[in-house]
Design a protein around this motif. Structure first.
Motif, short mmCIF file in Angstrom:
data_model
loop_
_atom_site.label_atom_id
_atom_site.label_comp_id
_atom_site.label_asym_id
_atom_site.label_seq_id
_atom_site.Cartn_x
_atom_site.Cartn_y
_atom_site.Cartn_z
N TYR A 192 8.58 0.91 9.55
CA TYR A 192 8.73 -0.58 9.72
C TYR A 192 7.17 -1.20 9.84
CZ TYR A 192 10.52 -5.29 10.16
OH TYR A 192 10.49 -6.65 10.17
N LEU A 193 6.71 -0.10 10.87
CA LEU A 193 5.50 -0.63 11.52
C LEU A 193 4.38 -0.74 10.19
CD1 LEU A 193 5.17 1.37 14.73
CD2 LEU A 193 5.29 -1.35 14.32
N ASP A 194 4.90 0.13 9.11
CA ASP A 194 3.53 0.26 8.08
C ASP A 194 4.18 -0.64 6.94
OD1 ASP A 194 2.14 1.85 9.30
OD2 ASP A 194 2.68 3.76 7.98
N ASN A 195 5.01 -1.65 7.36
CA ASN A 195 5.82 -2.63 6.30
C ASN A 195 6.64 -1.78 5.05
OD1 ASN A 195 4.56 -4.68 7.60
ND2 ASN A 195 2.47 -4.14 6.59
N LEU A 196 7.24 -0.74 5.59
CA LEU A 196 8.05 -0.01 4.62
C LEU A 196 9.44 0.08 5.10
CD1 LEU A 196 5.65 2.72 3.58
CD2 LEU A 196 6.43 0.68 2.37
N THR B 134 0.78 -1.27 0.04
CA THR B 134 -0.15 0.10 -0.12
C THR B 134 0.77 1.37 0.02
OG1 THR B 134 -0.10 -0.09 2.31
CG2 THR B 134 -1.88 -1.22 1.17
N GLY B 135 0.30 2.51 -0.33
CA GLY B 135 0.93 3.41 -0.52
C GLY B 135 1.32 3.95 0.99
N ILE B 136 2.19 4.90 1.07
CA ILE B 136 2.66 5.70 2.28
C ILE B 136 1.53 6.50 2.71
CG2 ILE B 136 3.88 7.53 1.13
CD1 ILE B 136 5.74 7.82 3.29
N SER B 137 1.22 6.46 4.10
CA SER B 137 0.34 7.34 4.66
C SER B 137 0.51 8.79 4.75
CB SER B 137 -0.17 6.75 5.98
OG SER B 137 0.80 6.68 6.85
N PRO B 138 -0.30 9.49 4.81
CA PRO B 138 -0.11 11.09 4.76
C PRO B 138 0.69 11.23 6.39
CG PRO B 138 -2.17 10.94 4.22
CD PRO B 138 -1.77 9.36 4.36
N GLU B 139 0.12 10.57 7.21
CA GLU B 139 0.58 10.83 8.67
C GLU B 139 2.15 10.35 8.66
OE1 GLU B 139 -3.67 10.38 8.67
OE2 GLU B 139 -2.14 8.96 8.03
N LEU B 140 2.71 9.29 8.11
CA LEU B 140 3.84 8.73 7.90
C LEU B 140 4.83 9.73 7.27
CD1 LEU B 140 6.02 6.96 9.03
CD2 LEU B 140 5.31 5.18 6.95
N LEU B 141 4.31 10.24 5.95
CA LEU B 141 5.06 10.90 5.22
C LEU B 141 5.30 12.48 5.91
CD1 LEU B 141 6.47 11.58 2.68
CD2 LEU B 141 4.44 12.36 1.51
N ASN C 243 2.87 3.96 -5.31
CA ASN C 243 3.09 2.93 -4.17
C ASN C 243 4.64 2.80 -4.28
OD1 ASN C 243 0.31 2.90 -3.72
ND2 ASN C 243 -0.10 1.15 -4.79
N PRO C 244 5.22 2.36 -3.10
CA PRO C 244 6.58 1.91 -3.03
C PRO C 244 6.75 0.82 -3.92
CG PRO C 244 5.62 2.29 -0.85
CD PRO C 244 4.45 2.42 -1.71
N PRO C 245 8.20 0.66 -4.45
CA PRO C 245 9.19 1.87 -4.31
C PRO C 245 8.90 3.04 -4.70
CG PRO C 245 9.89 0.06 -5.74
CD PRO C 245 8.46 -0.29 -5.53
N PHE C 246 9.53 4.23 -4.46
CA PHE C 246 9.61 5.15 -4.98
C PHE C 246 10.78 6.27 -4.07
CE2 PHE C 246 6.61 6.14 -1.70
CZ PHE C 246 7.12 7.31 -0.91
N GLU C 247 11.24 7.49 -4.72
CA GLU C 247 12.64 8.02 -4.28
C GLU C 247 11.97 9.28 -3.85
OE1 GLU C 247 15.23 8.48 -7.26
OE2 GLU C 247 15.99 6.30 -7.27
N MET C 248 12.92 9.82 -2.80
CA MET C 248 12.63 10.98 -2.30
C MET C 248 14.18 11.78 -2.44
SD MET C 248 10.23 10.92 1.01
CE MET C 248 11.23 9.96 1.93
#
Length: 239
Positions: free
Chosen positions: A203-207, A120-127, A171-176
């Motif tokens: 890691y808690l979000d499997n990333l 799944t994509g990165i959540s707004p809270e995590l970003l 969705n991951p993978p992507f770059e920053m």
């Protein structure tokens, strides 16, 4: 007819009852005291002093700009205005930029891949948490999945998908990409991110975050969306 003495006695008892109720409520709900220890207060004081220093720096920069305008002749005013506009475009992230920095890859964790957990994509809270962690270091320029991130940018959930500046984050993978004021600043940021607890949040979000080593030349594209002008109007010439 009600006896006047009984009426006065009732009135006095009513006042006494109200006073007792107010006193009981005050005792039952005492004023909340600050129970933080000295180090928590010192940390908050350091944060406020840092903010105060940043505001003073901004005021000093604006004063220098005003002084520059006042000391210029009419023929040089146009050049000064052009330089100011160019500087504002850079601060708003409208121009391409390159410099020392690093590339960070956001990937699914190995465990999620091994167990077939849907990506799944990165959540707004995590970003947002990552951006806040990055803002501990000033002067950095950030690009998230090809989208320039500035003080005007927003991180939102749009139909269940995280978006930056209204554009969906892949969705991951992507770059920053991150550009730092200097290469030494990039090394400090690199070491900080390696030891940061932000890895646990991902890691808690499997990333996972794969922090690339600092490089001398990182390129970030500018935000080419145009600003909507709703309040400023150009005056006719001669006015």
């Amino acid at each position: 007819m009600i006896n006047p003495i009984k009426w006065k006695f009732t009135f006095v008892l009513l006042i006494i009852g109200l006073m007792v109720a107010v006193q009981y409520n005050t005792v039952k709900s005492p004023e909340v005291r600050d129970t933080r220890d000295i180090w928590a207060i010192r940390n908050e004081l350091a944060t406020e002093k840092k903010l105060h220093s940043e505001l003073l720096s901004e005021i000093r920069e604006l004063d220098n700009t005003i002084h520059t305008y006042e000391s210029l002749e009419d023929k040089n005013t146009g050049k000064a205005l052009t330089e100011t506009v160019d500087k504002l475009y850079q601060q708003a992230g409208m121009t391409d930029i390159s410099g020392p920095g690093m590339v960070i890859k956001v990937k699914p964790s190995k465990e999620s891949i091994a167990y077939g957990i849907p990506i799944t994509g990165i959540s707004p809270e995590l970003l947002t948490r990552f951006v806040n962690d990055l803002n501990r270091f000033k002067g950095n320029v950030l690009e998230v999945d090809g989208k320039r991130f500035t003080t005007l940018s927003s991180i939102r959930d749009i139909n269940g998908i995280t978006a930056v500046n209204g554009l969906n984050v892949s969705n991951p993978p992507f770059e920053m990409k991150i550009i730092t004021p200097s290469f030494s600043d990039g090394e400090k940021l690199y070491n900080y991110l390696l030891a940061s607890s932000i890895h646990d949040d991902f890691y808690l979000d499997n990333l996972i975050l794969e922090i690339g080593k600092p490089k001398n030349n990182i390129k970030i594209r500018g935000w080419h969306e145009k600003f909507e002008n709703r309040f400023l109007n150009e005056l006719p010439k001669g006015e």
